[in-house]
Design an enzyme around this catalytic site. Sequence first.
Site, PDB file in Angstrom:
ATOM      1  CG  ASP A  97     -41.193 -48.514 -48.995  1.00 22.64           C
ATOM      2  OD1 ASP A  97     -40.311 -48.452 -48.201  1.00 22.64           O
ATOM      3  OD2 ASP A  97     -42.080 -47.710 -48.794  1.00 22.64           O
TER       4      ASP A  97
ATOM      5  CE  LYS B 265     -48.960 -44.019 -47.067  1.00 24.14           C
ATOM      6  NZ  LYS B 265     -47.716 -44.481 -47.866  1.00 24.14           N
TER       7      LYS B 265
ATOM      8  CG  ASN C 210     -47.023 -45.655 -44.078  1.00 25.50           C
ATOM      9  OD1 ASN C 210     -46.359 -46.165 -44.924  1.00 25.50           O
ATOM     10  ND2 ASN C 210     -46.820 -44.259 -44.137  1.00 25.50           N
TER      11      ASN C 210
ATOM     12  CG  ASP D 240     -40.484 -40.793 -47.593  1.00 29.01           C
ATOM     13  OD1 ASP D 240     -39.714 -40.053 -48.083  1.00 29.01           O
ATOM     14  OD2 ASP D 240     -41.537 -40.452 -47.248  1.00 29.01           O
TER      15      ASP D 240
ATOM     16  CG  ASP E 257     -44.933 -45.279 -49.997  1.00 31.09           C
ATOM     17  OD1 ASP E 257     -45.380 -44.200 -49.202  1.00 31.09           O
ATOM     18  OD2 ASP E 257     -43.609 -45.602 -50.004  1.00 31.09           O
TER      19      ASP E 257
ATOM     20  N   GLY F  16     -47.277 -40.768 -46.256  1.00 27.88           N
ATOM     21  CA  GLY F  16     -47.681 -40.427 -44.979  1.00 27.88           C
ATOM     22  C   GLY F  16     -47.215 -38.841 -44.700  1.00 27.88           C
TER      23      GLY F  16
END
Length: 259
Positions: A209, A186, A212, A10, A8, A44
Amino acid sequence: MSKLVFLDLDGTIIDHGSNSIPESTKVAIDKARANGHIISLATGRPPFLISKVLSDDLHFDAIITANGRYVVYKEEVLRKSEIDKETVNHFIEEMAMHSIDVALLSIDDYYMVKRTDDTWEKFTDFFHLEEPNLKPEKTDFKDVLQMVMFEENHENLDLFRSHYPHLEFNISCPYGVDINTVGGMKEVGADTIRKHLNYDVKDTIAIGDGYNDISMIEHVGTGVAMGNACQPLKEAATFVTASVDDDGIYKAFEKLGLI
């Protein structure tokens, strides 16, 4: 044995406390790739909003953007799933009735057709993003990979879901909701790459984290939650590593034997 790793962005790669990427994370990614592992970004964000990140000494073999709707492996587009123009137009009109602003995201653009309040600014500040363009004259909503609904309380989310069963709604932060074509998150992008490269599920790893990331974490062989992850993700993960600002990626890579 080579592993396929999905990271991921962010809160996992980017530390939003300092709005920076820890040097240890860059080192970990480069070392793992040098050891023969395949490293994929899984974010995302749409392609338009990751260009600055990709130029920041980060190197990936594959990129999953827009919650799995646009997937690229070594410059080859493996998947592209857009929201049809009629749906976009209808959605914008309905949100206007609720005084909710919407941003539209494509491969090369990020824009709004109107601005009602400052929720979009709070969203922008939360993720340290650039400001969306304002295009009130825009009517041809083509190539839209994702929409973002700027709303703080999310009290009408179930209502909107019932109106648009062919869309996926996912809360990305207190100020926004990601909206994509229906059919998973995802993990869809992760599966696309895994099958393309003929990896077994047991040889796949995901680290994240946020909300999503949950379905991706549950879908791979080994799911890792950052120390700063939301509680549901920690509960779904195989193990929890340190926080993003405490060399979480590097420590996870060491524990996994990637470096």
